[in-house]
Design a protein around this motif. Sequence first.
Motif, PDB file in Angstrom:
ATOM      1  N   GLY A 269     -19.053 -98.987  -5.748  1.00  0.00           N
ATOM      2  CA  GLY A 269     -18.568 -99.042  -7.123  1.00  0.00           C
ATOM      3  C   GLY A 269     -17.089 -99.344  -7.251  1.00  0.00           C
ATOM      4  N   GLN A 270     -16.405 -99.644  -6.132  1.00  0.00           N
ATOM      5  CA  GLN A 270     -14.960 -99.869  -6.168  1.00  0.00           C
ATOM      6  C   GLN A 270     -14.565-101.335  -6.063  1.00  0.00           C
ATOM      7  N   PHE A 271     -15.532-102.194  -5.740  1.00  0.00           N
ATOM      8  CA  PHE A 271     -15.212-103.590  -5.453  1.00  0.00           C
ATOM      9  C   PHE A 271     -16.176-104.526  -6.182  1.00  0.00           C
ATOM     10  N   SER A 272     -15.834-105.814  -6.180  1.00  0.00           N
ATOM     11  CA  SER A 272     -16.731-106.831  -6.694  1.00  0.00           C
ATOM     12  C   SER A 272     -16.650-108.068  -5.809  1.00  0.00           C
ATOM     13  N   LEU A 273     -17.700-108.878  -5.877  1.00  0.00           N
ATOM     14  CA  LEU A 273     -17.791-110.102  -5.090  1.00  0.00           C
ATOM     15  C   LEU A 273     -18.222-111.243  -6.002  1.00  0.00           C
ATOM     16  N   PRO A 274     -17.904-112.490  -5.641  1.00  0.00           N
ATOM     17  CA  PRO A 274     -18.386-113.628  -6.441  1.00  0.00           C
ATOM     18  C   PRO A 274     -19.914-113.681  -6.430  1.00  0.00           C
ATOM     19  N   ARG A 275     -20.488-114.200  -7.501  1.00  0.00           N
ATOM     20  CA  ARG A 275     -21.930-114.402  -7.584  1.00  0.00           C
ATOM     21  C   ARG A 275     -22.214-115.900  -7.570  1.00  0.00           C
ATOM     22  N   PHE A 276     -23.290-116.280  -6.905  1.00  0.00           N
ATOM     23  CA  PHE A 276     -23.670-117.682  -6.785  1.00  0.00           C
ATOM     24  C   PHE A 276     -25.120-117.860  -7.207  1.00  0.00           C
ATOM     25  N   SER A 277     -25.390-118.898  -7.973  1.00  0.00           N
ATOM     26  CA  SER A 277     -26.758-119.194  -8.382  1.00  0.00           C
ATOM     27  C   SER A 277     -27.446-120.023  -7.297  1.00  0.00           C
ATOM     28  N   PRO A 278     -28.724-119.754  -7.035  1.00  0.00           N
ATOM     29  CA  PRO A 278     -29.453-120.565  -6.055  1.00  0.00           C
ATOM     30  C   PRO A 278     -29.491-122.028  -6.493  1.00  0.00           C
ATOM     31  N   GLU A 279     -29.394-122.903  -5.513  1.00  0.00           N
ATOM     32  CA  GLU A 279     -29.468-124.344  -5.759  1.00  0.00           C
ATOM     33  C   GLU A 279     -30.493-124.948  -4.804  1.00  0.00           C
ATOM     34  N   PHE A 280     -31.081-126.064  -5.212  1.00  0.00           N
ATOM     35  CA  PHE A 280     -32.015-126.728  -4.304  1.00  0.00           C
ATOM     36  C   PHE A 280     -31.228-127.379  -3.174  1.00  0.00           C
ATOM     37  N   CYS A 281     -31.571-127.047  -1.943  1.00  0.00           N
ATOM     38  CA  CYS A 281     -30.887-127.577  -0.759  1.00  0.00           C
ATOM     39  C   CYS A 281     -31.683-128.759  -0.226  1.00  0.00           C
ATOM     40  N   TYR A 291     -23.813-118.777   1.048  1.00  0.00           N
ATOM     41  CA  TYR A 291     -23.379-117.694   1.932  1.00  0.00           C
ATOM     42  C   TYR A 291     -22.045-118.082   2.579  1.00  0.00           C
ATOM     43  N   PRO A 292     -20.935-117.891   1.872  1.00  0.00           N
ATOM     44  CA  PRO A 292     -19.636-118.323   2.401  1.00  0.00           C
ATOM     45  C   PRO A 292     -19.277-117.643   3.726  1.00  0.00           C
ATOM     46  N   GLY A 293     -18.423-118.306   4.479  1.00  0.00           N
ATOM     47  CA  GLY A 293     -17.951-117.751   5.742  1.00  0.00           C
ATOM     48  C   GLY A 293     -16.940-116.640   5.556  1.00  0.00           C
ATOM     49  N   PHE A 294     -16.464-116.469   4.314  1.00  0.00           N
ATOM     50  CA  PHE A 294     -15.548-115.374   3.993  1.00  0.00           C
ATOM     51  C   PHE A 294     -16.027-114.665   2.740  1.00  0.00           C
ATOM     52  N   ALA A 295     -15.780-113.377   2.677  1.00  0.00           N
ATOM     53  CA  ALA A 295     -16.043-112.612   1.455  1.00  0.00           C
ATOM     54  C   ALA A 295     -14.738-112.525   0.666  1.00  0.00           C
ATOM     55  N   TRP A 296     -14.785-112.976  -0.582  1.00  0.00           N
ATOM     56  CA  TRP A 296     -13.622-112.913  -1.475  1.00  0.00           C
ATOM     57  C   TRP A 296     -13.823-111.681  -2.342  1.00  0.00           C
ATOM     58  N   LEU A 297     -13.217-110.586  -1.916  1.00  0.00           N
ATOM     59  CA  LEU A 297     -13.493-109.276  -2.499  1.00  0.00           C
ATOM     60  C   LEU A 297     -12.348-108.829  -3.409  1.00  0.00           C
ATOM     61  N   ARG A 298     -12.706-108.265  -4.537  1.00  0.00           N
ATOM     62  CA  ARG A 298     -11.709-107.763  -5.488  1.00  0.00           C
ATOM     63  C   ARG A 298     -11.807-106.247  -5.578  1.00  0.00           C
ATOM     64  N   CYS A 299     -10.672-105.573  -5.457  1.00  0.00           N
ATOM     65  CA  CYS A 299     -10.614-104.127  -5.644  1.00  0.00           C
ATOM     66  C   CYS A 299     -10.559-103.842  -7.140  1.00  0.00           C
ATOM     67  N   GLU A 300     -11.589-103.197  -7.659  1.00  0.00           N
ATOM     68  CA  GLU A 300     -11.703-102.931  -9.094  1.00  0.00           C
ATOM     69  C   GLU A 300     -11.114-101.583  -9.498  1.00  0.00           C
ATOM     70  N   ASP A 301     -10.948-100.701  -8.541  1.00  0.00           N
ATOM     71  CA  ASP A 301     -10.388 -99.379  -8.829  1.00  0.00           C
ATOM     72  C   ASP A 301      -8.920 -99.520  -9.245  1.00  0.00           C
ATOM     73  N   GLN A 328      -2.681-109.310  -5.608  1.00  0.00           N
ATOM     74  CA  GLN A 328      -2.973-108.427  -4.483  1.00  0.00           C
ATOM     75  C   GLN A 328      -4.244-107.608  -4.677  1.00  0.00           C
ATOM     76  N   GLU A 329      -4.910-107.784  -5.825  1.00  0.00           N
ATOM     77  CA  GLU A 329      -6.176-107.087  -6.030  1.00  0.00           C
ATOM     78  C   GLU A 329      -7.314-107.765  -5.262  1.00  0.00           C
ATOM     79  N   TYR A 330      -7.027-108.954  -4.706  1.00  0.00           N
ATOM     80  CA  TYR A 330      -8.027-109.693  -3.925  1.00  0.00           C
ATOM     81  C   TYR A 330      -7.713-109.624  -2.428  1.00  0.00           C
ATOM     82  N   VAL A 331      -8.768-109.686  -1.625  1.00  0.00           N
ATOM     83  CA  VAL A 331      -8.616-109.865  -0.184  1.00  0.00           C
ATOM     84  C   VAL A 331      -9.723-110.800   0.310  1.00  0.00           C
TER      85      VAL A 331
END
Length: 353
Positions: A269-281, A291-301, A328-331
């Motif tokens: 409950g302290q963080f958030s992540l980007p959301r992606f819609s499924p696409e036809f591959c 499924y990115p090679g990095f997690a772009w995480l935001r501290c929401e607290d 700096q709220e992102y890592v």
Amino acid sequence: MFEPFWKEVGDDATVKISGWEKMSYTSSCDDDICWFLEPAFANEVARLHRIVNNAATDGRYIIVGVGSTQMIHATLHALASIELRHPVNVVSAAPYYSMYPGIVDLMKSGLYHWAGDAAAFRGDDNFIELVCSPNNPDGTIRHAMLGKEAGKRVHDMAYYWPQYSPMQGPADHDIMLFTLSKATGHAGTRIGWALVKNKEVAREMAKFITLNTIGVSKDSQVRAAIILKVISDGYEFPKPSGAPQFFHFGQHKLADRWRRLRRAVQESGQFSLPRFSPEFCEFFKEYAETYPGFAWLRCEDQKINDCEDFFKRINVLTRSGKHFGVGQEYVRISMLDTDANFDVFIKRISSLD
């Protein structure tokens, strides 16, 4: 993360180079543009792009470099040397790859300089826009932000491979940059390549690499060619035993990691992540997630003022959003570490109160 796949491949991806082979840095081919390009590597690059169908190669010049970093240097030098006024403004939309500012300004060149976020750029048509798609750090599909009738664009497509993002057909840009490190996991081989439409730009890129490192390691190119061949063979000539195929392996592994991370983030409950819609591959021939090679995480607290510092206190190494042109709220957190390290990361996220 890809190491278990290559261990299972075994000797099929093993390279043997005798002590007397590849001793000279003289021409590898008859190409008068990129004289140091190993033909076997060039052939496997074109073959893999054709199989994946992620980038147009017909009518392109293939330029090889020491990783994508040298390719960026070579590209900026070539574009700035040929047509634009000096110094050229180099921009990229935030959040941009954190290494871009340092790469651009490292040489303290009179030809170009870093001018920051493309969204905030208010200059004239004297610019080069770096377009990273899928984007590092947030995994989004990017398009050029500045007008197509002005300036120049360089498309950094290091992550446009099926394990990371649904394939939407072949990209067809003037300059497209790729790197072995993100395509196959072989960062230590230090091989990158560019697909370039314009002959004069390709020639200037090869000239930069010639003066910078007198070409590119033949040993590395030979190894890279074998690695790419193994991946392509796995799809063109699949083994009846059902041996794992590289992009399927990578997507399955990343899908599991992202599922576990999203669950841990939701429970905290302290963080958030980007959301992606499924696409036809078009490669997997089915709807697929990103499924990115990095997690772009935001501290929401609201109590967390510095997200990087917060994670440092629980012994998790991240990279602050300030390096990517945002707050700096992102890592950014790597999703490509070993299984053991990723397990520890998820355990520490899940144990937070």
